[in-house]
Design a protein around this motif. Structure first.
Motif, PDB file in Angstrom:
ATOM      1  N   PHE A  48      -8.049  17.276   9.649  1.00 34.93           N
ATOM      2  CA  PHE A  48      -8.895  16.222  10.377  1.00 34.93           C
ATOM      3  C   PHE A  48      -7.950  15.205  10.834  1.00 34.93           C
ATOM      4  CE2 PHE A  48     -12.362  12.876   9.866  1.00 34.93           C
ATOM      5  CZ  PHE A  48     -13.322  13.728  10.599  1.00 34.93           C
ATOM      6  N   GLY A  49      -6.625  14.984  10.502  1.00 31.87           N
ATOM      7  CA  GLY A  49      -5.895  14.216  11.209  1.00 31.87           C
ATOM      8  C   GLY A  49      -5.852  12.563  10.747  1.00 31.87           C
ATOM      9  N   LEU A  50      -6.202  12.396   9.291  1.00 28.17           N
ATOM     10  CA  LEU A  50      -5.934  11.069   9.047  1.00 28.17           C
ATOM     11  C   LEU A  50      -4.658  10.821   8.126  1.00 28.17           C
ATOM     12  CD1 LEU A  50      -9.435  11.132   7.014  1.00 28.17           C
ATOM     13  CD2 LEU A  50      -9.072  10.074   9.136  1.00 28.17           C
ATOM     14  N   VAL A  51      -4.205   9.671   8.330  1.00 24.57           N
ATOM     15  CA  VAL A  51      -3.033   9.239   7.824  1.00 24.57           C
ATOM     16  C   VAL A  51      -3.791   8.277   6.756  1.00 24.57           C
ATOM     17  CG1 VAL A  51      -0.793   7.906   8.117  1.00 24.57           C
ATOM     18  CG2 VAL A  51      -1.542   9.589   9.952  1.00 24.57           C
ATOM     19  N   TRP A  52      -3.986   8.633   5.684  1.00 23.07           N
ATOM     20  CA  TRP A  52      -4.903   7.802   4.925  1.00 23.07           C
ATOM     21  C   TRP A  52      -4.108   7.460   3.517  1.00 23.07           C
ATOM     22  CZ3 TRP A  52      -9.076   6.610   6.982  1.00 23.07           C
ATOM     23  CH2 TRP A  52     -10.196   6.002   6.353  1.00 23.07           C
ATOM     24  N   VAL A  53      -4.378   6.346   3.085  1.00 19.26           N
ATOM     25  CA  VAL A  53      -3.958   5.800   1.719  1.00 19.26           C
ATOM     26  C   VAL A  53      -4.859   5.425   0.651  1.00 19.26           C
ATOM     27  CG1 VAL A  53      -2.711   3.561   1.029  1.00 19.26           C
ATOM     28  CG2 VAL A  53      -1.893   4.709   3.178  1.00 19.26           C
ATOM     29  N   GLN A  54      -6.088   4.713   1.164  1.00 19.16           N
ATOM     30  CA  GLN A  54      -6.826   4.315   0.326  1.00 19.16           C
ATOM     31  C   GLN A  54      -7.693   5.516  -0.493  1.00 19.16           C
ATOM     32  OE1 GLN A  54     -10.930   2.579   1.301  1.00 19.16           O
ATOM     33  NE2 GLN A  54     -10.266   2.661   3.508  1.00 19.16           N
ATOM     34  N   THR A  55      -7.757   5.024  -1.712  1.00 21.00           N
ATOM     35  CA  THR A  55      -8.106   5.993  -2.829  1.00 21.00           C
ATOM     36  C   THR A  55      -7.188   7.210  -3.232  1.00 21.00           C
ATOM     37  OG1 THR A  55      -9.371   7.535  -1.365  1.00 21.00           O
ATOM     38  CG2 THR A  55     -10.628   5.691  -1.931  1.00 21.00           C
ATOM     39  N   LYS A  56      -6.175   7.227  -2.473  1.00 18.68           N
ATOM     40  CA  LYS A  56      -5.237   8.259  -3.069  1.00 18.68           C
ATOM     41  C   LYS A  56      -4.294   7.820  -3.991  1.00 18.68           C
ATOM     42  CE  LYS A  56      -4.989  11.289   0.824  1.00 18.68           C
ATOM     43  NZ  LYS A  56      -4.062  11.146   1.716  1.00 18.68           N
ATOM     44  N   GLY A  57      -4.344   8.949  -5.115  1.00 20.88           N
ATOM     45  CA  GLY A  57      -3.462   8.823  -6.286  1.00 20.88           C
ATOM     46  C   GLY A  57      -4.133   8.327  -7.553  1.00 20.88           C
ATOM     47  N   PHE A  58      -5.559   8.294  -7.586  1.00 24.44           N
ATOM     48  CA  PHE A  58      -6.124   7.901  -8.909  1.00 24.44           C
ATOM     49  C   PHE A  58      -5.837   8.593  -9.835  1.00 24.44           C
ATOM     50  CE2 PHE A  58      -9.954   7.465 -11.699  1.00 24.44           C
ATOM     51  CZ  PHE A  58      -9.634   6.257 -12.013  1.00 24.44           C
ATOM     52  N   GLY A  59      -5.121   8.146 -11.096  1.00 19.29           N
ATOM     53  CA  GLY A  59      -4.755   8.927 -12.117  1.00 19.29           C
ATOM     54  C   GLY A  59      -3.249   9.125 -11.930  1.00 19.29           C
ATOM     55  N   LEU A  60      -2.544   8.964 -10.635  1.00 16.63           N
ATOM     56  CA  LEU A  60      -1.278   9.095 -10.413  1.00 16.63           C
ATOM     57  C   LEU A  60      -0.851   7.955  -9.464  1.00 16.63           C
ATOM     58  CD1 LEU A  60       1.343  10.903 -11.304  1.00 16.63           C
ATOM     59  CD2 LEU A  60       0.642  12.487  -9.099  1.00 16.63           C
ATOM     60  N   GLN A  61      -0.301   7.118 -10.182  1.00 14.37           N
ATOM     61  CA  GLN A  61       0.027   5.884  -9.150  1.00 14.37           C
ATOM     62  C   GLN A  61       1.185   6.330  -8.128  1.00 14.37           C
ATOM     63  OE1 GLN A  61      -1.277   3.172  -8.347  1.00 14.37           O
ATOM     64  NE2 GLN A  61       0.307   2.265  -7.326  1.00 14.37           N
ATOM     65  N   ARG A  62       2.134   7.216  -8.513  1.00  9.54           N
ATOM     66  CA  ARG A  62       3.229   7.304  -7.799  1.00  9.54           C
ATOM     67  C   ARG A  62       2.837   8.055  -6.355  1.00  9.54           C
ATOM     68  NH1 ARG A  62       6.486   6.881  -4.797  1.00  9.54           N
ATOM     69  NH2 ARG A  62       8.534   7.560  -4.868  1.00  9.54           N
ATOM     70  N   TYR A  63       1.632   8.782  -6.491  1.00 17.73           N
ATOM     71  CA  TYR A  63       0.894   9.425  -5.137  1.00 17.73           C
ATOM     72  C   TYR A  63       0.298   8.131  -4.252  1.00 17.73           C
ATOM     73  CZ  TYR A  63      -2.024  12.374  -2.516  1.00 17.73           C
ATOM     74  OH  TYR A  63      -2.657  13.157  -1.371  1.00 17.73           O
ATOM     75  N   GLN A  64       0.120   7.220  -4.870  1.00 18.25           N
ATOM     76  CA  GLN A  64      -0.478   6.220  -3.928  1.00 18.25           C
ATOM     77  C   GLN A  64       0.597   5.525  -3.315  1.00 18.25           C
ATOM     78  OE1 GLN A  64      -2.433   2.776  -2.197  1.00 18.25           O
ATOM     79  NE2 GLN A  64      -3.372   4.800  -2.899  1.00 18.25           N
ATOM     80  N   GLU A  65       1.703   5.249  -3.976  1.00 18.38           N
ATOM     81  CA  GLU A  65       3.125   4.552  -3.347  1.00 18.38           C
ATOM     82  C   GLU A  65       3.716   5.485  -2.564  1.00 18.38           C
ATOM     83  OE1 GLU A  65       5.255   4.205  -6.868  1.00 18.38           O
ATOM     84  OE2 GLU A  65       3.753   2.524  -7.740  1.00 18.38           O
ATOM     85  N   TRP A  66       3.508   6.738  -2.688  1.00 21.79           N
ATOM     86  CA  TRP A  66       4.302   7.814  -1.801  1.00 21.79           C
ATOM     87  C   TRP A  66       3.234   7.811  -0.568  1.00 21.79           C
ATOM     88  CZ3 TRP A  66       9.000   9.925  -1.262  1.00 21.79           C
ATOM     89  CH2 TRP A  66       9.018  11.335  -1.147  1.00 21.79           C
ATOM     90  N   SER A  67       2.091   7.841  -0.742  1.00 16.76           N
ATOM     91  CA  SER A  67       1.238   7.788   0.675  1.00 16.76           C
ATOM     92  C   SER A  67       1.511   6.622   1.208  1.00 16.76           C
ATOM     93  CB  SER A  67      -0.176   7.669   0.116  1.00 16.76           C
ATOM     94  OG  SER A  67      -0.515   9.147  -0.519  1.00 16.76           O
ATOM     95  N   GLN A  68       1.508   5.298   0.811  1.00 18.93           N
ATOM     96  CA  GLN A  68       2.086   4.084   1.569  1.00 18.93           C
ATOM     97  C   GLN A  68       3.209   4.056   2.140  1.00 18.93           C
ATOM     98  OE1 GLN A  68       0.521   0.118  -0.078  1.00 18.93           O
ATOM     99  NE2 GLN A  68      -0.756   0.956  -1.371  1.00 18.93           N
ATOM    100  N   GLU A  69       4.003   4.714   1.570  1.00 21.51           N
ATOM    101  CA  GLU A  69       5.458   4.597   1.958  1.00 21.51           C
ATOM    102  C   GLU A  69       5.555   5.425   3.338  1.00 21.51           C
ATOM    103  OE1 GLU A  69      10.113   6.055   1.071  1.00 21.51           O
ATOM    104  OE2 GLU A  69       8.526   6.396  -0.399  1.00 21.51           O
ATOM    105  N   SER A  70       4.942   6.490   3.279  1.00 19.69           N
ATOM    106  CA  SER A  70       4.780   7.571   4.463  1.00 19.69           C
ATOM    107  C   SER A  70       3.898   6.777   5.583  1.00 19.69           C
ATOM    108  CB  SER A  70       3.920   8.918   4.242  1.00 19.69           C
ATOM    109  OG  SER A  70       4.154   9.858   5.070  1.00 19.69           O
ATOM    110  N   ALA A  71       2.860   6.271   5.228  1.00 20.66           N
ATOM    111  CA  ALA A  71       2.183   5.288   6.236  1.00 20.66           C
ATOM    112  C   ALA A  71       2.804   4.283   6.884  1.00 20.66           C
ATOM    113  CB  ALA A  71       0.686   4.995   5.843  1.00 20.66           C
ATOM    114  N   ASP A  72       3.706   3.724   6.147  1.00 20.53           N
ATOM    115  CA  ASP A  72       4.594   2.385   6.649  1.00 20.53           C
ATOM    116  C   ASP A  72       5.618   3.164   7.703  1.00 20.53           C
ATOM    117  OD1 ASP A  72       3.175   0.761   5.411  1.00 20.53           O
ATOM    118  OD2 ASP A  72       4.495   0.564   3.710  1.00 20.53           O
TER     119      ASP A  72
END
Length: 371
Positions: A48-72
């Motif tokens: 779909f082409g999303l560079v998406w951060v919100q809601t990523k990693g519920f239950g695994l915070q490292r995934y949320q951080e990893w996604s934000q690092e990539s988006a940045d």
């Protein structure tokens, strides 16, 4: 090096494998990428082409951080790809919204955001916006009556996934990488000797990045990768003047002006067919969100297979029984492409793991290990 040998073999030429191979080649390694070709169940074709951060990693915070690092990292990553290859991947970061149709969806989304905020503290960037604020954010959109608001994050964005895949392959070659298409892997022996229908190749290290093809290959190098395929169907409209200022969850307007409508989540094995029932469901929800879409012609529909771990979070591992054999698999190939290119080479080539990288190991699914 001879044609059949390399410093590292990357198995899989989709978004995950190509991003890692691009980064590894940029680190000065002789990299051979083996790709089954367009007959593979390539998730990149239906992304779909999303560079998406919100809601990523519920239950695994490292995934949320990893996604934000990539988006940045993405702005610089996109600029670098354009400099190296001349290909614009059409990356934008205007923020992103998840539309809520009705109070029940609003409350469910708010609960998830609240839980994510508790999990990640100030690190989590998403907030609920009521309809009036949403309309100010998207003045050219006439939302349906059921839209009560949305969850919004300024961290979200999007890009053209096929442009991204093309740029990664072109950049990989520009950096001296070698690519073999039509090379379906049959066996992997120690040290590592990889037998394919296009020949035999050898390298002291290898990365498994072949999406839904990974599980049987992983077993050959002592890794257990418990992923399953999930079908996602997508609709695409004719081109229209730009009116969506940001991706809105299941709605995204491309650089060419088409509107993508998606996507289903279906457990149907390796079936990549499309269905009229799914198309109707996707179209109906899109029209409820934005009634003007009813006037647009649908020009295409397709389906592709996501790669889904049990908790929907990435898996990265190095084999203990076969040191030098690595795996990287997930359904976020677009979102994580920038961090894969930037960080995986240190892990694979130098043995320097990113911080708290062990959180992504498939050992998290081993109940006996947790007892």
């Amino acid at each position: 090096m001879p044609e059949g040998t390399a410093d590292i073999i990357v198995i899989g030429g989709g978004l995950v494998g190509a991003a890692a191979a691009y980064g590894l080649a940029g680190a000065g390694l002789d990299v051979l990428m083996l790709d089954e070709g367009d007959d593979a169940f390539r998730a990149a074709r239906g992304n779909f082409g999303l560079v998406w951060v919100q809601t990523k990693g519920f239950g695994l915070q490292r995934y949320q951080e990893w996604s934000q690092e990539s988006a940045d990292l993405y702005r610089g990553f996109a600029a670098e790809l354009k400099d190296v290859t001349g290909i614009d991947i059409h990356h934008e970061r205007p923020g992103g919204a998840i539309l809520c149709l009705g109070d029940a969806e609003w409350e469910a989304q708010k609960r998830l955001n609240d839980a994510m905020a508790v999990q990640g503290g100030s690190y989590y960037h998403a907030r609920m916006v009521e309809r009036a604020e949403l309309e100010r954010m998207a003045p050219a959109v006439r939302f349906g009556q059921e839209v009560v608001g949305a969850s919004f994050s300024e961290k979200d964005g999007h890009c053209g996934p096929l442009y991204l895949l093309r740029a990664l392959h072109a950049g990989f070659r520009a950096r001296g990488g070698r690519y073999r298409s039509g090379a379906r892997v049959r066996t992997i022996e120690r040290s590592f000797r990889v037998t394919t229908n296009a020949g035999v190749f050898e390298a002291p290290k290898l990365l498994l990045a072949a999406g839904n093809g990974i599980p049987p290959l992983a077993e050959q190098v002592g890794l257990h990768v418990p992923t399953v395929p999930e079908r996602g169907q997508v609709l695409v409209t004719e081109r229209v003047e730009r009116f969506l200022p940001m991706p809105m969850g299941n709605l995204r307007q491309t650089a060419e002006g088409t509107v993508m409508i998606g996507a289903t989540q279906e457990s149907v094995g390796l079936d990549t067919g499309t269905t009229l029932e799914a198309a109707r469901g996707l179209a109906r929800r899109a029209i409820r969100a934005c009634p003007a879409l009813e006037r647009l012609r649908l020009v295409r529909s397709w389906a592709a297979l996501r790669v889904i771990p049990p908790d929907r979070c990435p898996i990265y591992d190095e084999s203990k029984s076969h040191p030098g054999a690595f795996v990287a698999t997930m359904h976020s190939g677009v979102t994580l492409a920038a961090v894969h290119a930037a960080r995986l080479p240190d892990w694979i080539a130098e043995g320097r793991e990113p911080e708290d990288f062990g959180a992504f190991s498939a050992r998290r699914f081993d109940v006996s290990a947790a007892v």
